[in-house]
Design a protein around this motif. Structure first.
Motif, PDB file in Angstrom:
ATOM      1  N   PHE A  81       0.778  -1.259   0.009  1.00 65.38           N
ATOM      2  CA  PHE A  81      -0.015  -0.050   0.041  1.00 65.38           C
ATOM      3  C   PHE A  81       0.890   1.144  -0.025  1.00 65.38           C
ATOM      4  O   PHE A  81       1.962   1.101   0.503  1.00 65.38           O
ATOM      5  N   CYS A  84       2.719   2.825   2.988  1.00 67.29           N
ATOM      6  CA  CYS A  84       3.646   1.934   3.794  1.00 67.29           C
ATOM      7  C   CYS A  84       4.985   2.733   3.997  1.00 67.29           C
ATOM      8  O   CYS A  84       5.545   3.122   3.013  1.00 67.29           O
ATOM      9  N   ILE A  87       8.797  -1.119   4.171  1.00 67.71           N
ATOM     10  CA  ILE A  87       9.017  -2.329   3.163  1.00 67.71           C
ATOM     11  C   ILE A  87       8.635  -2.198   1.763  1.00 67.71           C
ATOM     12  O   ILE A  87       9.405  -2.475   1.024  1.00 67.71           O
ATOM     13  N   CYS A  88       7.204  -1.749   1.603  1.00 69.54           N
ATOM     14  CA  CYS A  88       6.940  -1.721   0.219  1.00 69.54           C
ATOM     15  C   CYS A  88       7.724  -0.543  -0.567  1.00 69.54           C
ATOM     16  O   CYS A  88       8.310  -1.256  -1.749  1.00 69.54           O
ATOM     17  N   HIS A 174       1.041  -6.674   6.476  1.00 67.75           N
ATOM     18  CA  HIS A 174       0.722  -7.257   5.218  1.00 67.75           C
ATOM     19  C   HIS A 174       2.086  -8.196   4.713  1.00 67.75           C
ATOM     20  O   HIS A 174       3.121  -7.844   5.324  1.00 67.75           O
TER      21      HIS A 174
HETATM   22 NI    NI Z   1       4.057  -2.489   3.095  1.00 65.81          NI
END
Ligand code: NI
Length: 212
Positions: A81, A84, A87-88, A174
Motif C-alpha cells: 500500500f 507503507c 517495506i513496500c 501485510h
Molecule cells: Ni508495505
C-alpha cells in the motif's frame, strides 16, 4: 450483572475471538507461503503450487482490467500500500533495480504490477502518482474491497488494518512477497525480503533462458 457490563463482556470476548482467529489464519497463511517458497528455492520449480488466478481490478488510469490484459508477459507482482513507511518502497525499488539491470530484450518481457491491499486510500490517482516513483512501466492496481479481497486470497496474501491509538491514521500489516508469474499465469518463483536484486535478477535470467 447489569446490561451494560454484560454487553461489554460480550464485546471483549468477541474481540478476543477475532484476534485468536486472525492469528491462526495468519499462521496458516505464512506457513503455506513458506512451504511454497521452499518448494521454489529447493526444486527450482513451482510446478504443482497453486497460486494466483483470474482477477478483475482497476488500473492506475482508472480502467477496468483483468489478468488477461497481461497475458503473454511474465509478471512481477507485489502486494502493498502506498502509505507503507518502509517495506513496500524497498521492495518496489528492488523490482525497479531488477528490471533496470536485466538485458533490455528480457526486461521488456516482464510486466511489473503493484496491487494495493488498502483500496480505501489507494485510489487510481494515488496509485498512479506512487508508482511513478519507481520503474516507468510499473502498473498500479486497486479496486473495490471485494475485488482486492479476492485477489489477496488467490495470491495467499495476508493483510489487515492496524489502528494504533497513538497514530492519527491506520496502517496495514501485510505479507511481503514478490511473485514471478509466467506468461500463462503460472507461479515461477517467490522472492522474500531477504532476496536482494542480484539474486532475483539471476533467478529470472535463468528461468527465462530455460523457457525460451
Ligand atoms: Ni508495505
Amino acid at each position: 450483572m447489569d446490561v451494560k457490563r454484560r454487553l461489554l463482556r460480550t464485546a471483549i470476548l468477541a474481540m478476543i475471538g477475532l484476534v485468536i482467529g486472525g492469528a491462526i489464519a495468519y499462521t496458516q497463511i505464512i506457513s503455506e507461503q513458506n512451504s511454497a517458497a521452499e518448494t521454489a528455492s529447493t526444486s527450482g520449480s513451482m510446478a504443482g503450487v497453486s497460486l494466483g488466478g483470474p482477477f478483475e481490478l482497476i488500473d492506475h488510469n482508472g480502467d477496468s482490467v483483468t489478468q488477461a490484459n497481461y497475458d503473454g508477459q511474465y509478471k512481477l507482482i507485489y502486494f502493498g500500500f502506498t502509505y507503507c513507511p518502509a517495506i513496500c518502497p524497498t521492495e518496489l525499488q528492488k523490482i525497479t533495480q531488477v528490471l533496470n539491470n536485466l538485458d533490455e530484450q528480457m526486461a521488456v518481457q516482464i510486466q511489473p504490477l503493484f496491487i494495493s491491499v488498502d483500496p480505501e486510500r489507494d485510489t487510481p490517482d494515488v496509485m498512479r502518482e506512487y508508482v511513478s516513483l519507481f520503474h516507468p512501466r510499473f502498473i498500479g492496481l486497486t479496486g473495490s474491497p471485494e475485488q482486492i479481497e479476492a485477489v489477496k486470497q488467490d495470491y495467499k496474501i495476508f493483510a489487515t488494518k492496524v489502528q494504533d491509538e497513538n497514530m492519527s491514521d491506520y496502517t496495514v500489516d501485510h505479507s511481503s512477497f514478490i511473485y514471478l508469474m509466467s506468461p500463462d499465469n503460472k507461479p515461477l518463483s517467490i522472492y522474500r525480503i531477504k532476496d536482494d536484486a542480484a539474486f532475483i535478477e539471476a533467478d529470472i535470467r535463468k528461468i527465462i533462458e530455460a523457457q525460451s
